[in-house]
Design a protein around this motif. Structure first.
Motif, PDB file in Angstrom:
ATOM      1  N   GLU A 174      -6.134   8.333  -5.339  1.00  0.00           N
ATOM      2  CA  GLU A 174      -5.969   7.932  -3.795  1.00  0.00           C
ATOM      3  C   GLU A 174      -7.314   7.705  -3.100  1.00  0.00           C
ATOM      4  O   GLU A 174      -7.164   6.937  -2.448  1.00  0.00           O
ATOM      5  N   ARG A 210     -10.262   0.914  -0.747  1.00  0.00           N
ATOM      6  CA  ARG A 210     -10.002  -0.642  -0.716  1.00  0.00           C
ATOM      7  C   ARG A 210      -9.517  -0.881   0.615  1.00  0.00           C
ATOM      8  O   ARG A 210      -9.819  -1.841   1.056  1.00  0.00           O
ATOM      9  N   ALA A 244       2.639   1.811  -3.354  1.00  0.00           N
ATOM     10  CA  ALA A 244       1.913   2.021  -4.356  1.00  0.00           C
ATOM     11  C   ALA A 244       1.524   3.448  -4.150  1.00  0.00           C
ATOM     12  O   ALA A 244       1.099   4.247  -4.985  1.00  0.00           O
ATOM     13  N   GLY A 245       1.568   4.005  -2.829  1.00  0.00           N
ATOM     14  CA  GLY A 245       1.243   5.408  -2.760  1.00  0.00           C
ATOM     15  C   GLY A 245       2.267   6.352  -3.378  1.00  0.00           C
ATOM     16  O   GLY A 245       1.945   7.807  -3.233  1.00  0.00           O
ATOM     17  N   ARG A 271      -9.559   6.125  -4.622  1.00  0.00           N
ATOM     18  CA  ARG A 271     -10.119   4.527  -4.652  1.00  0.00           C
ATOM     19  C   ARG A 271      -9.215   3.756  -3.881  1.00  0.00           C
ATOM     20  O   ARG A 271      -9.677   2.642  -3.199  1.00  0.00           O
ATOM     21  N   ARG A 272      -7.776   3.999  -3.671  1.00  0.00           N
ATOM     22  CA  ARG A 272      -7.007   3.037  -2.968  1.00  0.00           C
ATOM     23  C   ARG A 272      -7.132   3.212  -1.604  1.00  0.00           C
ATOM     24  O   ARG A 272      -7.319   2.040  -0.860  1.00  0.00           O
ATOM     25  N   TYR A 301       0.838  -1.191   0.035  1.00  0.00           N
ATOM     26  CA  TYR A 301      -0.067   0.030  -0.061  1.00  0.00           C
ATOM     27  C   TYR A 301       0.881   1.229   0.100  1.00  0.00           C
ATOM     28  O   TYR A 301       0.794   2.297  -0.703  1.00  0.00           O
ATOM     29  N   ALA A 345      -4.051   6.018   4.832  1.00  0.00           N
ATOM     30  CA  ALA A 345      -5.557   5.613   4.145  1.00  0.00           C
ATOM     31  C   ALA A 345      -6.446   6.496   4.931  1.00  0.00           C
ATOM     32  O   ALA A 345      -7.443   7.112   4.209  1.00  0.00           O
TER      33      ALA A 345
END
Length: 411
Positions: free
Chosen positions: A62, A68, A17-18, A64-65, A14, A183
């Motif tokens: 961001e 999830r 991917a950020g 959407r990430r 995570y 998040a």
């Protein structure tokens, strides 16, 4: 330990991917002061919507990430973009979500980059530290260290393992915390604020109130039409037959008796029509068999097989208005399937949670259903909106139709 490593691996993925949004955000920070100065000078104001589009694209990625990761959807907080360009630009400057996006860009550009690099570096650093006792003596003096310079075997056999333990602890406990923080930061800044949620809630209640009034008016018009065109006409005919029978009673008893019999048949027809009107208001089968039993009866009357997934009678008990709406949704959906879909099978799923009733009707027909095409779907939406529920229709061409309805029913 295995679960902890899985959590650490997920957190690493995570955070790494950020970097997709952290790096562009970091680059955008350099342009923000100049863009802000020009905006204040009204030089770039007409182009402000276009300049903010990349920021909103990053925010959408961001969002959407983070959604999830948090297990919930983060809705977009932006109002509809309408009006002339200059007016939209002024509205963007006044919109709190614009400044929340920019605040996220600043915080994420700084912290996301650090977190992503840390997540990448921790894994190989453990292997590096554990292998250090094997080769530290072959390196140039003072060039290899594990927090401190290794200048002898005592340190070489202790300090690398201490460093590996610290890095492992950071990997297991710190990375998941950082991923949750990232998040939640995105959910807090990129989602709607409390004020905008209240505004949207008021707008939604206004819409549902209008839908409720419209549905109520349509129901009243239907009842009035049924009574006027059916029951009232039958009763008028009965009254005429009784009047004629009364006039002929002395002169022609047989003809009067025939008129009395016709009047009796007319009264029975009027009672049948009245029962039909009453069933349209609240189907008696719901009182007799409950919602699961009523849906089973609907499914049994279809010309195609209908698979049912229904809760127990006690579990499915909901307020009468919700019960009637759910029955109407299933009945209308199955009618649409029979008339328009060409399906070979269908499915009805009913689930009850603490605060809502979830209804799903699916078929394997030709799809392409349109709520604006007079197929009954618009009526379903009005009926559901009247109870502050939601209806979602997914009907791609050639792939069947799925109707999902959620009706609030309290605890």
């Amino acid at each position: 330990m295995y679960r902890a490593l899985r959590r650490s691996a997920a957190a690493t993925a995570y955070l790494v991917a950020g970097l997709r949004t952290a790096l562009p955000s970091m680059l955008g920070l350099l342009a923000l002061p100049f863009a802000g100065l020009l905006a204040l000078l009204f030089v770039v104001l007409p182009w402000l919507p276009g300049l903010l589009r990349p920021v909103r694209t990053l925010a959408a990625i961001e969002r959407r990430r983070a959604g999830r990761a948090l297990g919930r959807e983060i809705p977009e907080p932006y109002p509809a973009a309408e009006g002339p360009t200059l007016e939209r630009a002024v509205r963007l400057l006044r919109d709190p979500s614009t400044w929340r996006d920019l605040a996220w860009m600043v915080l994420h550009g700084l912290s996301g980059l650090v977190m992503g690099v840390l997540a990448i570096a921790l894994w190989p650093s453990i292997a590096f530290a554990l292998s250090m006792p094997l080769w530290w003596w072959a390196a140039p003096e003072g060039s290899v260290s594990a927090l401190v310079v290794l200048d002898g075997w005592p340190r070489a056999l202790t300090m690398p393992f201490l460093q590996a333990a610290v890095n492992t602890a950071a990997l297991i406990w710190l990375l998941p915390y950082l991923a949750r923080f990232q998040a939640r930061l995105a959910g807090w800044l990129l989602g709607p604020s409390r004020r905008s949620r209240l505004t949207r809630r008021v707008e939604r209640l206004t819409e549902t109130r209008a839908e409720a009034l419209e549905a109520h008016g349509a129901e009243l018009r239907r009842i009035e039409r049924d009574l006027h065109d059916g029951t009232q006409a039958q009763l008028v005919a009965v009254a005429l037959r009784l009047g004629l029978a009364d006039r002929r009673f002395d002169a022609d008893p047989d003809a009067a008796r025939a008129l009395f019999l016709q009047a009796r048949d007319g009264i029975e027809d009027a009672l049948t029509q009245l029962r039909t009107v009453i069933r349209g208001i609240y189907p008696p089968i719901l009182s007799d068999r409950g919602l699961p039993g009523a849906i089973r009866t609907l499914a049994a009357g279809q010309h195609i097989p209908v698979r049912l997934e229904l809760p127990g009678e006690a579990e499915a008990r909901v307020p009468a208005a919700v019960e009637a709406a759910a029955y109407f949704v299933v009945a209308e959906a199955l009618t649409n399937i029979a008339r328009h879909s060409g399906a070979a099978s269908a499915e009805v799923v009913l689930r009850r949670s603490d605060s809502s009733l979830h209804v799903l009707v699916r078929d394997d027909g030709k799809g392409g259903a349109d709520a604006a095409g007079g197929s009954g779907l618009a009526g379903i939406r009005r009926r559901v909106a009247a109870l502050d529920g939601t209806a979602r229709i997914d009907s791609p061409a050639g792939q069947g139709t799925t109707l999902e309805v959620e009706l609030p029913c309290g605890s």
